[in-house]
Design a protein around this motif. Structure first.
Motif, short mmCIF file in Angstrom:
data_model
loop_
_atom_site.label_atom_id
_atom_site.label_comp_id
_atom_site.label_asym_id
_atom_site.label_seq_id
_atom_site.Cartn_x
_atom_site.Cartn_y
_atom_site.Cartn_z
N SER A 1 -9.74 4.20 -4.73
CA SER A 1 -9.79 4.07 -3.07
C SER A 1 -10.39 4.81 -2.66
O SER A 1 -11.19 5.14 -1.57
CB SER A 1 -8.19 4.00 -2.61
OG SER A 1 -7.82 5.65 -3.20
N ALA B 1 -4.77 2.36 6.95
CA ALA B 1 -3.06 2.47 6.47
C ALA B 1 -2.84 1.79 5.60
O ALA B 1 -2.59 1.98 5.10
CB ALA B 1 -2.70 3.84 6.99
N THR C 1 -5.76 4.25 -7.03
CA THR C 1 -6.02 6.09 -5.89
C THR C 1 -7.57 6.49 -6.39
O THR C 1 -7.74 6.63 -5.79
CB THR C 1 -4.91 6.80 -6.71
OG1 THR C 1 -3.87 6.07 -6.66
CG2 THR C 1 -5.04 8.30 -6.35
N SER D 1 1.20 -1.19 0.00
CA SER D 1 -0.02 0.09 -0.16
C SER D 1 0.85 0.78 -0.37
O SER D 1 2.21 1.09 0.38
CB SER D 1 -0.72 0.16 1.62
OG SER D 1 -0.54 0.20 2.77
N LEU E 1 -12.00 4.14 0.82
CA LEU E 1 -11.55 4.31 2.08
C LEU E 1 -12.44 5.02 2.55
O LEU E 1 -12.73 5.31 3.87
CB LEU E 1 -10.58 5.39 1.48
CG LEU E 1 -8.87 4.62 1.67
CD1 LEU E 1 -8.06 5.78 1.06
CD2 LEU E 1 -8.51 4.21 2.95
N THR F 1 -5.27 2.03 1.68
CA THR F 1 -4.18 2.55 0.46
C THR F 1 -4.47 2.07 -0.08
O THR F 1 -3.67 0.97 -0.91
CB THR F 1 -3.78 3.93 1.61
OG1 THR F 1 -2.53 2.70 1.79
CG2 THR F 1 -4.13 4.43 3.07
N ILE G 1 0.41 8.39 1.73
CA ILE G 1 -1.32 8.38 2.25
C ILE G 1 -1.74 8.14 3.77
O ILE G 1 -2.35 8.62 4.42
CB ILE G 1 -2.13 8.22 0.93
CG1 ILE G 1 -1.63 8.78 -0.31
CG2 ILE G 1 -3.68 7.95 1.44
CD1 ILE G 1 -2.86 8.15 -1.74
N GLY G 2 -1.31 6.88 3.51
CA GLY G 2 -1.56 6.55 4.87
C GLY G 2 -0.90 7.16 6.26
O GLY G 2 -2.36 7.13 7.16
#
Length: 326
Positions: free
Chosen positions: A308, A273, A305, A107, A312, A277, A112-113
């Motif tokens: 997600s 995370a 991306t 990931s 997410l 991600t 991002i996480g």
């Protein structure tokens, strides 16, 4: 409604920043050459500064709940092993299988996480996620090297070269330096010396500024590099990689952690995370270097991306709804 707003506030800033990067790329303010140079800057300087400071700010490794680390590492290894037979079913071409395996377990944890974990559970979420990065990021790089070399179409490098590649990784170096400085600080405190890196005000200020700029700049560059020209020949692999990374892995990883009943909200912020991600941006240059299908690696970064943004939000919403993020 509270759960909806909670999920939106955590995820939307990341998505909007990527969208702005995409627009900058389309109007020529952040072209391909510039965005690639920015990516190098992020992964060789800005992100290492962020990881170093995050590790240094940890109070002490003595307070680590090792069951949390063991679960994260164990789950990552299981996903890695399970991806081997599944990748053979999804891809006929050998040099695509390593890329698919990488998309399953690797990931975008650092980029991002960690900011997402901070948004989900504040300073405690950031501390737990950063602590886990000391284990997850080295593990990611080792496993990625193994699967890409095993299924790569190029000349397989020696074990020595592989080890040097892992050791020279800027993210691993920054985490190692952070751990060393943390250890030195603990020794000083034990001997009655209250010295902190923050006492060196000019150095600490520069590190803090570089650290703070890592995530927004990297997300802008990520958006600017988006291309939607997936080749028809890659559609099967893209569907497999995207669904595995954004749906299957987070659903299994988070559900199993919840079923165990031994983790708190900060731990789940780190698990989101880790498991939910998208594929790491750094997977593309590593794929290119080790003889994998670079076009497939790039498309997996783009499409995981994008998807997600929705998955997410869904997972954060559900975890808030069931009381994990109280």
């Amino acid at each position: 409604m509270n759960a909806f707003l909670f999920a939106a506030e955590a995820v939307l800033p990341i998505i909007l920043t990527v969208a702005i990067g995409y627009l900058l790329g389309r109007i020529g303010l952040l072209g391909e050459r510039v965005s690639r140079a920015v990516n190098k800057l992020v992964f060789r300087l800005l992100l290492p500064c962020m990881l170093f400071l995050n590790v240094y700010k940890i109070e002490s490794f003595s307070s680590v709940r090792w069951h949390f680390v063991l679960y994260a590492v164990g789950a990552t290894l299981l996903f890695f092993l399970a991806a081997f037979p599944l990748s053979a079913l999804a891809a006929r071409e050998r040099n695509r299988r390593g890329v698919l395996i990488q998309s399953v377990f690797r990931s975008n944890y650092a980029l991002i996480g960690i900011p997402l974990a901070t948004a989900l559970f504040g300073a405690e979420g950031a501390a737990v996620a950063t602590l886990l990065s000391a284990f997850s990021i080295p593990l990611y790089n080792v496993l990625a090297t193994v699967c890409l070399c095993f299924f790569g179409s190029g000349e397989r490098p020696s074990v020595k070269k592989l080890l040097l590649g892992v050791i020279k990784n800027p993210l691993i170096i920054s985490i190692a330096l952070g751990c060393v400085c943390l250890g030195v600080r603990s020794l000083l405190v034990a001997n009655g010396i209250a010295f902190r890196l923050s006492n060196l005000t000019p150095v600490f200020t520069v590190l803090s500024q570089l650290s703070a700029s890592a995530t927004p700049i990297a997300l802008l560059a990520l958006g600017a590099q988006f291309t939607f020209s997936a080749l028809p020949a890659l559609k099967r692999e893209i569907v497999f990689g995207v669904l595995a990374r954004t749906v299957a892995v987070p659903a299994i990883g988070l559900a199993a952690a919840y079923a165990l009943g031994i983790f708190d909200g900060a731990h789940f912020a780190a698990f989101v995370a880790l498991f939910a991600t998208p594929v790491a941006v750094s997977s593309v240059p590593m794929t290119q270097e080790l003889g994998g299908d670079t076009a497939l690696a790039g498309q997996l970064v783009v499409w995981t991306t994008l998807l997600s943004a929705f998955t997410l939000f869904f997972f954060c919403f559900v975890l808030k709804l069931i009381g994990v993020f109280a």
